[in-house]
Design a protein around this motif. Sequence first.
Motif, PDB file in Angstrom:
ATOM      1  N   THR A  65       5.372  10.515   0.013  1.00 41.84           N
ATOM      2  CA  THR A  65       4.858   9.171  -0.261  1.00 41.84           C
ATOM      3  C   THR A  65       5.444   8.181   0.739  1.00 41.84           C
ATOM      4  OG1 THR A  65       4.678   9.655  -2.614  1.00 41.84           O
ATOM      5  CG2 THR A  65       4.629   7.337  -1.965  1.00 41.84           C
ATOM      6  N   VAL A 113       0.348   4.404  11.518  1.00 46.13           N
ATOM      7  CA  VAL A 113      -0.213   3.406  10.605  1.00 46.13           C
ATOM      8  C   VAL A 113      -0.439   2.133  11.407  1.00 46.13           C
ATOM      9  CG1 VAL A 113       0.148   2.074   8.492  1.00 46.13           C
ATOM     10  CG2 VAL A 113       1.020   4.419   8.654  1.00 46.13           C
ATOM     11  N   THR A 134       2.130  10.760  12.109  1.00 44.59           N
ATOM     12  CA  THR A 134       1.165   9.839  11.504  1.00 44.59           C
ATOM     13  C   THR A 134       1.373   8.441  12.065  1.00 44.59           C
ATOM     14  OG1 THR A 134       1.142  11.140   9.465  1.00 44.59           O
ATOM     15  CG2 THR A 134       0.310   8.877   9.330  1.00 44.59           C
ATOM     16  N   ARG A 150      -3.597   0.741   7.593  1.00 42.87           N
ATOM     17  CA  ARG A 150      -4.409   1.942   7.409  1.00 42.87           C
ATOM     18  C   ARG A 150      -3.889   3.056   8.318  1.00 42.87           C
ATOM     19  NH1 ARG A 150      -8.530  -2.057   7.890  1.00 42.87           N
ATOM     20  NH2 ARG A 150      -9.542  -2.502   5.882  1.00 42.87           N
ATOM     21  N   ILE A 151      -4.092   4.283   7.907  1.00 45.54           N
ATOM     22  CA  ILE A 151      -3.696   5.407   8.758  1.00 45.54           C
ATOM     23  C   ILE A 151      -4.652   5.481   9.941  1.00 45.54           C
ATOM     24  CG2 ILE A 151      -3.541   7.923   8.920  1.00 45.54           C
ATOM     25  CD1 ILE A 151      -2.392   7.990   6.155  1.00 45.54           C
ATOM     26  N   THR A 165       0.844  -1.195   0.000  1.00 42.52           N
ATOM     27  CA  THR A 165       0.000   0.000   0.000  1.00 42.52           C
ATOM     28  C   THR A 165       0.875   1.240   0.000  1.00 42.52           C
ATOM     29  OG1 THR A 165      -1.889   1.073   1.074  1.00 42.52           O
ATOM     30  CG2 THR A 165      -0.169   0.227   2.512  1.00 42.52           C
ATOM     31  N   ARG A 166       0.278   2.368  -0.329  1.00 42.96           N
ATOM     32  CA  ARG A 166       0.971   3.660  -0.278  1.00 42.96           C
ATOM     33  C   ARG A 166       0.071   4.658   0.439  1.00 42.96           C
ATOM     34  NH1 ARG A 166       1.834   2.498  -5.798  1.00 42.96           N
ATOM     35  NH2 ARG A 166       3.983   1.977  -6.347  1.00 42.96           N
ATOM     36  N   HIS A 167       0.705   5.581   1.142  1.00 45.92           N
ATOM     37  CA  HIS A 167      -0.029   6.676   1.761  1.00 45.92           C
ATOM     38  C   HIS A 167       0.650   7.984   1.377  1.00 45.92           C
ATOM     39  CE1 HIS A 167      -2.529   4.012   4.104  1.00 45.92           C
ATOM     40  NE2 HIS A 167      -1.456   3.405   4.597  1.00 45.92           N
ATOM     41  N   GLN A 168      -0.135   9.007   1.157  1.00 46.66           N
ATOM     42  CA  GLN A 168       0.413  10.323   0.834  1.00 46.66           C
ATOM     43  C   GLN A 168       0.356  11.191   2.083  1.00 46.66           C
ATOM     44  OE1 GLN A 168       1.858  11.083  -2.191  1.00 46.66           O
ATOM     45  NE2 GLN A 168       2.626  12.850  -1.045  1.00 46.66           N
ATOM     46  N   LEU A 169       1.527  11.452   2.686  1.00 44.83           N
ATOM     47  CA  LEU A 169       1.587  12.294   3.869  1.00 44.83           C
ATOM     48  C   LEU A 169       1.831  13.739   3.452  1.00 44.83           C
ATOM     49  CD1 LEU A 169       3.553   9.990   6.346  1.00 44.83           C
ATOM     50  CD2 LEU A 169       1.163   9.911   5.618  1.00 44.83           C
ATOM     51  N   SER A 213      -3.452  11.081  12.349  1.00 42.23           N
ATOM     52  CA  SER A 213      -2.476  12.033  11.829  1.00 42.23           C
ATOM     53  C   SER A 213      -2.751  13.379  12.480  1.00 42.23           C
ATOM     54  CB  SER A 213      -2.573  12.141  10.306  1.00 42.23           C
ATOM     55  OG  SER A 213      -1.582  13.033   9.814  1.00 42.23           O
TER      56      SER A 213
END
Length: 710
Positions: free
Chosen positions: A288, A36, A34, A41-42, A6-10, A45
């Motif tokens: 990212t 995870v 942040t 999942r986040i 997965t990727r998260h955009q911080l 934040s």
Amino acid sequence: MTTPKTRHQLQGSILTITAAHDATLCIDNTFHITAVDQSLRIKSSVQVAKNRESPHRYSHAFGISAHLFFCVPIFGEDQVIILELEGSKPKHIATLSDHDGDIESSSFSSDGRFFATGGQDGRVFFYDGRSFLPIASLLARSDYISTIRFSKSAEYVAISGFDKFTLVFDMLRHKIAFNFVTGDVVEDSCFFENDEKLLLVCRNNSSIIFSLKDGKIISTEYLFAFWPTSIAVDNEENYALVGTRSDTLYVIALESNTKAMEIKTEYAGIASLGFSLGYLYMGSIDGTLSVIDYNEGKEELEESLEKKDYKSAREAINKNIFLSIHPLTKVFDEVWPEILHKAIDLLNHNEIDAAVELTAPFVVSETKKNEFDFYLAQKEGVRTFLEFINKKDYTKAYEMLQTTKFLTKTQAYEKLENIWNKAFFNAKKLLLEDATNNKRLAEQTLAPFNNTPKKELIVQLLRNSDVFEKAESLIKGQNFKEYFSLTFQFSFLRDTDLYKKVLLVGERMLANILELEKNFKYEEAKKIAEILLVFPPLKRAANERIVLMQQKEKLLLAIEAHDIKKVYSLIDEIESLRSMQQFKDFTKDFLERYEQAKPYAHNGNAKHAMVLLGEYLEINYWVDKIGSLLKIAYLKQIQDVLNDSEVNWTITIKRYFERYGKSFELVKLLQNHPAKETLDQFEGDGEGDGYRRYGFVDSVVIYLVQKETD
């Protein structure tokens, strides 16, 4: 590259990543924390500072503790804010303002016991990782601190600066263990191999390994094409992942300090890396956060390797390139010599395609590829060598060995040596049965080797068959002393297969000694070591083991008798004994007393702290750690009387100066006080460890009506 799970955009460049409890925590350069969760999942934040100057995109200034404490520097104000996360809400714990400038680096020990900061002022401060009260500080350096990293055990911390020096500080004893220079500024570092080695990556693209055991740099390689930024070491400490300011991630084999592979990522600028809860987290400067399942496909890999289906195993790795660092892949190294031998045999029979297919799963490694390519390029020479052997033209075969050294690594060479050893054994047997009547037959047996480097050994056998018989007899009777004496008398014996086998036995005995030593079976180990004293090549190693075991026995006896002075004098004499678990357990008494004394020191009650430390005040091993603690007490004593007109500042400052010199803390404390003029009258900076000469006192503060009596 393997597709991330997965990727998260911080919000900003992700500066640090840490596993804590059941979550993975990140801080970016927009001051967002942040979390995870385990489902990737986040979880939360929160921005903990607004309208503040942002750090640069590769800053090492932020830190996260396993106990959910966060280091948040306030740039432009020379301050560090310590926050604790309660649920998703940050709670202020402490404000640290010891630095005379912004901080450049911070670090928590992995167990959360310690916290350290390094600043633009070249200073380093250590704090308790829970109370955030000061523990110790280091003298200022000439330039900024670039990075700080604790060892896994938290016994050591590596501190690197823009002055290109790296200092390894002993956290257990509060003293400098090592100080060395590198070719450029160290960008990041990490300890590995039971904290006995330190990996450093520098701005000049070098990868350096420093050995704490040897006290020196043991390897420097220029492995990177781009500026390295961050390091993450796998759990088995076989590989280090090194991020760079480009889109390239490097995998370094720690044992050899070589590049195992390069991995192209989708995002340029890797600011942080971290293994957390079974995943690899990679933070980029654009915010990212990539989460990679580096174990994906492990079952397929394991099944293929069990079947020795190396092609399928490699295919599993190709699906997830990070499987390359899995411990299972050690099999590729273990079976490679056997595979290479088979490939060389195929090349000798001109079966090139089969050899290429056989080695294909292995030659993704640059080292293995170069090795195979070398033999592939030399296949004609190997085939010619083998033809000479098959034709029994041993003279030409040995001539080739003189000019083409690599042939000694081939199966063909093993075949040649086996033929020679068999001929030599048969000739020797004939001579031992009847030297006179069988001499001609022995000569005929050895004749094919007359014009080879074996000629001298042949001559000696024919002349001194009784010597060979005696040598074998001595070994059968395990009379190693007389055997090695005989080999010095008749040097040709050292060219025999028997001599090689005896040395191999000796090496196995040495390995057995080390195993017995690990299990504290010293008497049994020493008996074997005494036998090895007559093995010339192993005499030094055997003697070292005997001496060390004697010292270990002395230490164990001293520990059993609770002879504190004896125990620590032995450790001072032989630093390596420090790693013994019995000694580590023995230090718990001091460390418990030290923890009990800390609150008193922070309150300025040096006397009570010294009472608690008791007999340890006389133990040199702990003098620097005690010195750091009592320094805190003495500074608090001075702070408490700053407004007292009855203080004799000349004597008070003299007592402190004698023990700690013009420490930064004292200068800062007296900055706006008349006593600063008194301090300025002392010449030079003094000695930071003057307490070694002047000892410790209950109080450094002396009043005008009181005489200096201690």
